[in-house]
Design an enzyme around this catalytic site. Structure first.
Site, short mmCIF file in Angstrom:
data_model
loop_
_atom_site.label_atom_id
_atom_site.label_comp_id
_atom_site.label_asym_id
_atom_site.label_seq_id
_atom_site.Cartn_x
_atom_site.Cartn_y
_atom_site.Cartn_z
N CYS A 227 0.83 -1.22 0.00
CA CYS A 227 0.00 0.00 0.00
C CYS A 227 0.86 1.26 0.00
CB CYS A 227 -0.93 0.00 1.20
SG CYS A 227 -2.03 -1.41 1.15
N HIS B 215 -3.72 6.95 1.78
CA HIS B 215 -4.02 5.62 1.24
C HIS B 215 -5.44 5.25 1.65
CE1 HIS B 215 -3.96 1.50 0.19
NE2 HIS B 215 -3.93 1.06 1.43
N ASN C 106 -10.07 -0.58 -1.67
CA ASN C 106 -8.61 -0.49 -1.53
C ASN C 106 -7.95 -1.07 -2.79
OD1 ASN C 106 -5.93 -0.67 -0.81
ND2 ASN C 106 -6.32 -1.62 1.19
O1 UT7 Z 1 -4.24 -1.54 2.90
C1 UT7 Z 1 -3.55 -2.51 3.60
C2 UT7 Z 1 -3.65 -2.26 5.03
N1 UT7 Z 1 -4.87 -2.80 5.53
C3 UT7 Z 1 -5.60 -2.07 6.33
O2 UT7 Z 1 -5.30 -0.95 6.64
C4 UT7 Z 1 -6.82 -2.75 6.91
C5 UT7 Z 1 -6.91 -2.49 8.37
N2 UT7 Z 1 -8.05 -3.15 9.00
C6 UT7 Z 1 -9.33 -2.77 8.78
O3 UT7 Z 1 -9.61 -1.94 7.96
C7 UT7 Z 1 -10.40 -3.39 9.67
O4 UT7 Z 1 -9.79 -4.13 10.70
C8 UT7 Z 1 -11.39 -4.30 8.91
C9 UT7 Z 1 -12.29 -3.45 8.04
C10 UT7 Z 1 -10.64 -5.32 8.07
C11 UT7 Z 1 -12.29 -5.03 9.91
O5 UT7 Z 1 -12.95 -4.09 10.73
P1 UT7 Z 1 -12.97 -4.25 12.33
O6 UT7 Z 1 -13.83 -3.18 12.85
O7 UT7 Z 1 -11.54 -4.31 12.77
O8 UT7 Z 1 -13.68 -5.62 12.48
P2 UT7 Z 1 -13.13 -6.92 13.20
O9 UT7 Z 1 -12.05 -7.55 12.38
O10 UT7 Z 1 -12.85 -6.58 14.62
O11 UT7 Z 1 -14.40 -7.82 13.13
C12 UT7 Z 1 -15.54 -7.53 13.92
C13 UT7 Z 1 -16.57 -8.62 13.65
C14 UT7 Z 1 -15.98 -10.02 13.76
O12 UT7 Z 1 -16.94 -10.86 14.35
P3 UT7 Z 1 -16.79 -11.30 15.87
O13 UT7 Z 1 -15.48 -12.00 15.94
O14 UT7 Z 1 -16.81 -10.02 16.66
O15 UT7 Z 1 -17.98 -12.17 16.09
C15 UT7 Z 1 -15.80 -10.44 12.32
O16 UT7 Z 1 -15.88 -11.83 12.13
O17 UT7 Z 1 -17.06 -8.50 12.32
C16 UT7 Z 1 -16.95 -9.75 11.65
N3 UT7 Z 1 -16.73 -9.53 10.23
C17 UT7 Z 1 -17.75 -9.28 9.39
N4 UT7 Z 1 -19.08 -9.19 9.59
C18 UT7 Z 1 -19.84 -8.91 8.51
C19 UT7 Z 1 -15.57 -9.47 9.54
N5 UT7 Z 1 -15.82 -9.22 8.24
C20 UT7 Z 1 -17.15 -9.10 8.12
C21 UT7 Z 1 -18.00 -8.82 7.05
N6 UT7 Z 1 -19.32 -8.72 7.28
N7 UT7 Z 1 -17.55 -8.62 5.79
#
Ligand code: UT7
Length: 328
Positions: free
Chosen positions: A112, A253, A283
């Site tokens: 990225c 980014h 992204n």
């Molecule tokens: O460009 C490269 C660098 N990458 C980044 O900068 C990405 C950085 N990370 C992020 O943007 C975020 O962490 C994400 C968007 C990937 C995820 O958001 P989050 O608020 O951190 O969610 P989480 O990973 O804490 O997940 C929360 C819940 C989980 O369920 P439980 O474990 O709380 O029951 C996930 O399983 O949301 C669930 N989840 C989803 N639910 C519905 C994960 N993906 C999805 C989805 N739809 N697509």
């Protein structure tokens, strides 16, 4: 000293639009979850072709804007993590497709932050007086390495390409003024592709085990990205004695709207002065920053004389920021 200035920009977004509802149709997810957690409403998919096609289209638009032919280009740098193939380089394929017969080129892997790494590299060739026209391209066909059954990652990424042309600046005080880049390889575990490289060459097992896709611990990356992107943006402001009033635009980014917002907060910038297109493209890895530049320049919001801070954080970890006084 010779400064390097961006004299043209171009962005290529493939035609196929994929809205969040597409994922609702086959995964346990919702448009509401995706938009509120990421800021993404839709993304583009390249249906035919590869990263070199995204890059070549972006380069064509950039040269057209400048009104020059491909034979005038001296050097092509392509930042990508989705090269058409390991070798030859995507830059070689772009050189051929573009007809840039006097240019050489190479790929650069900075995920990225690839565009900011490539920009800093291109600047060196201009500042040293070696070259007069360097194409710096960020392009990624992320769908080539995305597991469309993994709701944690597939909703995040899209395909795209964008480019800038670097030339010696004609006026003092304009162009790329400063940059700072970092790498910390201890972040490998949180964001990587397990197989296909020399560590784990492709086998039937690596394919069966889905090891040729993005593996990401989203929460872990989120935590360091929020701090890293804001810190490096503030660092470049401080070392150039700039306060938020002197900055026209933050060009972040586009990985997550919440990371973008917290970087803007730390810089003291209102969101009206932050370039955002994550809602329409998701992204696109190395393409996000130059795609913002191209769009905001095209619609007149980015103006000559604007001080802009480009900032990124991504796999590696890699992160960085560049300060530019816009010259077109
Ligand atoms: O460009 C490269 C660098 N990458 C980044 O900068 C990405 C950085 N990370 C992020 O943007 C975020 O962490 C994400 C968007 C990937 C995820 O958001 P989050 O608020 O951190 O969610 P989480 O990973 O804490 O997940 C929360 C819940 C989980 O369920 P439980 O474990 O709380 O029951 C996930 O399983 O949301 C669930 N989840 C989803 N639910 C519905 C994960 N993906 C999805 C989805 N739809 N697509």
């Amino acid at each position: 000293m010779i400064t390097a200035a961006i004299t043209a920009v171009g962005h290529y977004a493939p035609e196929k639009v994929v809205p969040n509802s597409h994922f609702e149709s086959y995964l346990d997810t919702t448009d509401e979850w995706i938009f509120s957690r990421t800021g993404i409403r839709e993304r583009r998919y390249l249906e035919e072709g590869a990263t070199s096609d995204l890059a070549t289209e972006a380069a064509r638009k950039t040269l057209a804007m400048r009104g020059i032919g491909p034979e005038e280009v001296d050097l092509i740098i392509v930042a990508t993590v989705t090269p058409d193939m390991f070798f030859p380089s995507t830059a070689s394929l772009v050189q051929y497709k573009l007809g840039a017969r006097n240019a050489w080129g190479f790929d650069l892997s900075g995920a990225c932050s690839g565009f900011l790494y490539a920009l800093a590299t291109g600047v060196q060739f201009i500042q040293a007086g070696t070259y007069k026209k360097v194409l710096v391209i960020g392009a990624d066909k992320m769908t080539a390495i995305t597991d469309m059954q993994d709701r944690n990652t597939c909703i995040l990424f899209g395909d795209g390409g964008a480019a800038v042309l670097l030339e010696p600046g004609e006026e003092e005080g304009y162009g790329v003024i400063d940059w700072v880049n970092y790498t910390d390889g201890s972040g490998m575990e949180a964001l990587h592709m397990k197989a296909g490289g020399s560590l784990r060459p492709a086998t039937v097992e690596t394919v069966q085990d889905k090891m040729h896709y993005i593996t990401q611990d989203g929460k872990a990356v989120f935590k360091v990205a929020v701090v890293g992107m804001a810190d490096v943006s503030v660092e470049i402001m401080n070392r150039n004695n700039l306060s938020s009033e002197n900055i026209a635009w933050l060009v972040p980014h586009q990985a997550n709207m919440r990371i973008i917002q917290s970087t803007a907060d730390r810089m003291g910038l209102p969101m009206e002065r932050v370039m955002v297109n994550i809602d329409r493209y998701g992204n696109t890895t190395a393409a996000t920053i130059p795609s913002c530049l191209a769009e905001y320049h095209a619609d007149g919001r980015l103006k000559r004389g604007d001080n802009i801070v480009l900032a990124s954080f991504g796999a590696g970890y890699t992160w960085g920021a560049s300060l530019i006084r816009w010259s077109i």
